[in-house]
Design a protein around this motif. Structure first.
Motif, PDB file in Angstrom:
ATOM      1  N   PHE A   1       0.801  -1.225   0.000  1.00  0.00           N
ATOM      2  CA  PHE A   1       0.000   0.000   0.000  1.00  0.00           C
ATOM      3  C   PHE A   1       0.834   1.274   0.000  1.00  0.00           C
ATOM      4  O   PHE A   1       0.406   2.310  -0.496  1.00  0.00           O
ATOM      5  CB  PHE A   1      -0.972   0.019   1.191  1.00  0.00           C
ATOM      6  CG  PHE A   1      -0.350   0.424   2.498  1.00  0.00           C
ATOM      7  CD1 PHE A   1      -0.438   1.735   2.939  1.00  0.00           C
ATOM      8  CD2 PHE A   1       0.325  -0.503   3.284  1.00  0.00           C
ATOM      9  CE1 PHE A   1       0.130   2.114   4.158  1.00  0.00           C
ATOM     10  CE2 PHE A   1       0.890  -0.137   4.502  1.00  0.00           C
ATOM     11  CZ  PHE A   1       0.792   1.180   4.930  1.00  0.00           C
ATOM     12  N   ILE A   2       2.039   1.224   0.502  1.00  0.00           N
ATOM     13  CA  ILE A   2       2.863   2.429   0.618  1.00  0.00           C
ATOM     14  C   ILE A   2       3.648   2.720  -0.671  1.00  0.00           C
ATOM     15  O   ILE A   2       4.136   3.835  -0.872  1.00  0.00           O
ATOM     16  CB  ILE A   2       3.813   2.310   1.844  1.00  0.00           C
ATOM     17  CG1 ILE A   2       4.347   3.673   2.263  1.00  0.00           C
ATOM     18  CG2 ILE A   2       4.953   1.343   1.561  1.00  0.00           C
ATOM     19  CD1 ILE A   2       3.319   4.592   2.829  1.00  0.00           C
ATOM     20  N   TYR A   3       3.742   1.765  -1.571  1.00  0.00           N
ATOM     21  CA  TYR A   3       4.593   1.924  -2.756  1.00  0.00           C
ATOM     22  C   TYR A   3       4.181   3.064  -3.696  1.00  0.00           C
ATOM     23  O   TYR A   3       5.060   3.754  -4.218  1.00  0.00           O
ATOM     24  CB  TYR A   3       4.708   0.613  -3.523  1.00  0.00           C
ATOM     25  CG  TYR A   3       5.379  -0.510  -2.751  1.00  0.00           C
ATOM     26  CD1 TYR A   3       5.942  -0.301  -1.490  1.00  0.00           C
ATOM     27  CD2 TYR A   3       5.437  -1.783  -3.258  1.00  0.00           C
ATOM     28  CE1 TYR A   3       6.549  -1.329  -0.785  1.00  0.00           C
ATOM     29  CE2 TYR A   3       6.053  -2.815  -2.559  1.00  0.00           C
ATOM     30  CZ  TYR A   3       6.602  -2.588  -1.330  1.00  0.00           C
ATOM     31  OH  TYR A   3       7.201  -3.606  -0.640  1.00  0.00           O
ATOM     32  N   PRO A   4       2.892   3.303  -3.946  1.00  0.00           N
ATOM     33  CA  PRO A   4       2.569   4.492  -4.766  1.00  0.00           C
ATOM     34  C   PRO A   4       3.048   5.785  -4.116  1.00  0.00           C
ATOM     35  O   PRO A   4       3.471   6.714  -4.811  1.00  0.00           O
ATOM     36  CB  PRO A   4       1.043   4.467  -4.866  1.00  0.00           C
ATOM     37  CG  PRO A   4       0.657   3.058  -4.608  1.00  0.00           C
ATOM     38  CD  PRO A   4       1.690   2.529  -3.648  1.00  0.00           C
ATOM     39  N   TRP A   5       3.021   5.821  -2.793  1.00  0.00           N
ATOM     40  CA  TRP A   5       3.496   7.012  -2.086  1.00  0.00           C
ATOM     41  C   TRP A   5       5.004   7.165  -2.226  1.00  0.00           C
ATOM     42  O   TRP A   5       5.524   8.289  -2.253  1.00  0.00           O
ATOM     43  CB  TRP A   5       3.071   6.958  -0.619  1.00  0.00           C
ATOM     44  CG  TRP A   5       1.591   7.139  -0.467  1.00  0.00           C
ATOM     45  CD1 TRP A   5       0.666   6.162  -0.202  1.00  0.00           C
ATOM     46  CD2 TRP A   5       0.851   8.351  -0.605  1.00  0.00           C
ATOM     47  NE1 TRP A   5      -0.590   6.702  -0.162  1.00  0.00           N
ATOM     48  CE2 TRP A   5      -0.512   8.051  -0.400  1.00  0.00           C
ATOM     49  CE3 TRP A   5       1.208   9.668  -0.874  1.00  0.00           C
ATOM     50  CZ2 TRP A   5      -1.518   9.009  -0.463  1.00  0.00           C
ATOM     51  CZ3 TRP A   5       0.210  10.634  -0.934  1.00  0.00           C
ATOM     52  CH2 TRP A   5      -1.133  10.296  -0.733  1.00  0.00           C
ATOM     53  N   VAL A   6       5.725   6.059  -2.340  1.00  0.00           N
ATOM     54  CA  VAL A   6       7.165   6.124  -2.577  1.00  0.00           C
ATOM     55  C   VAL A   6       7.425   6.732  -3.963  1.00  0.00           C
ATOM     56  O   VAL A   6       8.336   7.555  -4.129  1.00  0.00           O
ATOM     57  CB  VAL A   6       7.823   4.737  -2.443  1.00  0.00           C
ATOM     58  CG1 VAL A   6       9.309   4.793  -2.786  1.00  0.00           C
ATOM     59  CG2 VAL A   6       7.617   4.176  -1.053  1.00  0.00           C
ATOM     60  N   CYS A   7       6.620   6.351  -4.938  1.00  0.00           N
ATOM     61  CA  CYS A   7       6.737   6.960  -6.274  1.00  0.00           C
ATOM     62  C   CYS A   7       6.466   8.462  -6.199  1.00  0.00           C
ATOM     63  O   CYS A   7       7.137   9.260  -6.870  1.00  0.00           O
ATOM     64  CB  CYS A   7       5.766   6.299  -7.254  1.00  0.00           C
ATOM     65  SG  CYS A   7       6.112   4.564  -7.589  1.00  0.00           S
ATOM     66  N   VAL A   8       5.501   8.855  -5.393  1.00  0.00           N
ATOM     67  CA  VAL A   8       5.198  10.278  -5.196  1.00  0.00           C
ATOM     68  C   VAL A   8       6.407  10.987  -4.582  1.00  0.00           C
ATOM     69  O   VAL A   8       6.799  12.076  -5.034  1.00  0.00           O
ATOM     70  CB  VAL A   8       3.937  10.455  -4.311  1.00  0.00           C
ATOM     71  CG1 VAL A   8       3.790  11.899  -3.838  1.00  0.00           C
ATOM     72  CG2 VAL A   8       2.693  10.005  -5.057  1.00  0.00           C
ATOM     73  N   ILE A   9       7.009  10.384  -3.577  1.00  0.00           N
ATOM     74  CA  ILE A   9       8.200  10.973  -2.957  1.00  0.00           C
ATOM     75  C   ILE A   9       9.315  11.123  -3.998  1.00  0.00           C
ATOM     76  O   ILE A   9      10.020  12.135  -4.028  1.00  0.00           O
ATOM     77  CB  ILE A   9       8.675  10.126  -1.753  1.00  0.00           C
ATOM     78  CG1 ILE A   9       7.647  10.171  -0.629  1.00  0.00           C
ATOM     79  CG2 ILE A   9      10.039  10.598  -1.254  1.00  0.00           C
ATOM     80  CD1 ILE A   9       7.908   9.166   0.493  1.00  0.00           C
ATOM     81  N   SER A  10       9.454  10.126  -4.855  1.00  0.00           N
ATOM     82  CA  SER A  10      10.464  10.169  -5.909  1.00  0.00           C
ATOM     83  C   SER A  10      10.239  11.362  -6.844  1.00  0.00           C
ATOM     84  O   SER A  10      11.185  12.078  -7.199  1.00  0.00           O
ATOM     85  CB  SER A  10      10.438   8.855  -6.700  1.00  0.00           C
ATOM     86  OG  SER A  10      11.355   8.877  -7.757  1.00  0.00           O
ATOM     87  N   ILE A  11       8.998  11.591  -7.223  1.00  0.00           N
ATOM     88  CA  ILE A  11       8.677  12.735  -8.101  1.00  0.00           C
ATOM     89  C   ILE A  11       8.901  14.052  -7.355  1.00  0.00           C
ATOM     90  O   ILE A  11       9.439  15.010  -7.941  1.00  0.00           O
ATOM     91  CB  ILE A  11       7.238  12.638  -8.631  1.00  0.00           C
ATOM     92  CG1 ILE A  11       7.110  11.455  -9.585  1.00  0.00           C
ATOM     93  CG2 ILE A  11       6.830  13.929  -9.345  1.00  0.00           C
ATOM     94  CD1 ILE A  11       5.701  11.184 -10.054  1.00  0.00           C
ATOM     95  N   LEU A  12       8.498  14.115  -6.098  1.00  0.00           N
ATOM     96  CA  LEU A  12       8.740  15.334  -5.323  1.00  0.00           C
ATOM     97  C   LEU A  12      10.235  15.627  -5.236  1.00  0.00           C
ATOM     98  O   LEU A  12      10.660  16.779  -5.357  1.00  0.00           O
ATOM     99  CB  LEU A  12       8.129  15.212  -3.929  1.00  0.00           C
ATOM    100  CG  LEU A  12       6.607  15.162  -3.866  1.00  0.00           C
ATOM    101  CD1 LEU A  12       6.150  14.933  -2.423  1.00  0.00           C
ATOM    102  CD2 LEU A  12       5.993  16.413  -4.438  1.00  0.00           C
ATOM    103  N   SER A  13      11.030  14.597  -5.058  1.00  0.00           N
ATOM    104  CA  SER A  13      12.474  14.766  -5.020  1.00  0.00           C
ATOM    105  C   SER A  13      12.986  15.336  -6.342  1.00  0.00           C
ATOM    106  O   SER A  13      13.797  16.270  -6.349  1.00  0.00           O
ATOM    107  CB  SER A  13      13.142  13.415  -4.734  1.00  0.00           C
ATOM    108  OG  SER A  13      14.535  13.518  -4.851  1.00  0.00           O
ATOM    109  N   LEU A  14      12.505  14.802  -7.439  1.00  0.00           N
ATOM    110  CA  LEU A  14      12.900  15.309  -8.755  1.00  0.00           C
ATOM    111  C   LEU A  14      12.489  16.773  -8.931  1.00  0.00           C
ATOM    112  O   LEU A  14      13.280  17.597  -9.394  1.00  0.00           O
ATOM    113  CB  LEU A  14      12.274  14.455  -9.859  1.00  0.00           C
ATOM    114  CG  LEU A  14      12.495  14.925 -11.296  1.00  0.00           C
ATOM    115  CD1 LEU A  14      13.971  14.868 -11.675  1.00  0.00           C
ATOM    116  CD2 LEU A  14      11.654  14.086 -12.256  1.00  0.00           C
TER     117      LEU A  14
END
Length: 181
Positions: free
Chosen positions: A127-140
């Motif tokens: 369940f947390i993995y889409p949020w990890v993708c979001v964090i990745s985009i925020l980092s970018l």
């Protein structure tokens, strides 16, 4: 323009609603529920060995506090919310890079049909993995102005789930394809 986002989010909600609201569990979901119920040591240290200490704490807080598998619905709902945020961020990034409306909407819908993201929204243990993708985009998105914050966000993402932490590479490649023309 906003209708594109609304339409894609309605599609995402409709597509996922068939399974997320059912009372069921998938493969790892059962193992985590069983492990936390029986308080086995392995379930409480499993992700430390994979260099995912934040994921371990997230699972301890989520699965460690579930009293029955029916409560997995809440984790799947969190996942679908993360998928909605991720989809909007992807579509906005593609818009910023100059992609057409057709490409943005197609990729917005298509992202949700990919097997990886279908698993992310239907397996409670992911369940947390889409949020990890979001964090990745925020980092970018923060990298140009706030390199330290960007780096720290990426480290957090890697400490949760490494494959999802590199999701923003997709957007970097999409931008490169537009610039390289």
């Amino acid at each position: 323009k906003n209708l594109d986002f609304v339409g894609v989010l309605i599609f995402l909600t409709f597509f996922n609603s068939f399974l997320i609201f059912r009372k069921f569990a998938w493969a790892d979901d059962w193992a985590f529920i069983s492990g936390y119920r029986s308080e086995t040591v392995e379930v409480k240290v499993e992700h430390y060995s994979g260099y995912r200490p934040i994921l371990q704490k997230i699972l301890d807080l989520s699965f460690g506090n579930l009293s029955s598998y029916e409560h997995l619905i809440f984790l799947r709902l969190l996942s679908v919310m993360g998928m909605a945020v991720l989809t909007v961020l992807v579509m906005k990034s593609l818009e910023k890079y100059g992609y057409s409306r057709f490409v943005r909407v197609t990729l917005g819908c298509g992202l949700n049909l990919l097997p990886t993201f279908w698993i992310y929204t239907n397996w409670s243990s992911t369940f947390i993995y889409p949020w990890v993708c979001v964090i990745s985009i925020l980092s970018l998105n923060l990298f140009a102005k706030y390199k330290v914050i960007s780096f720290l966000l990426l480290v957090v993402a890697f400490m949760i789930y490494q494959p999802a932490a590199v999701f923003s590479v997709f957007l970097m490649f999409a931008n490169y394809l537009r610039v390289a023309r």
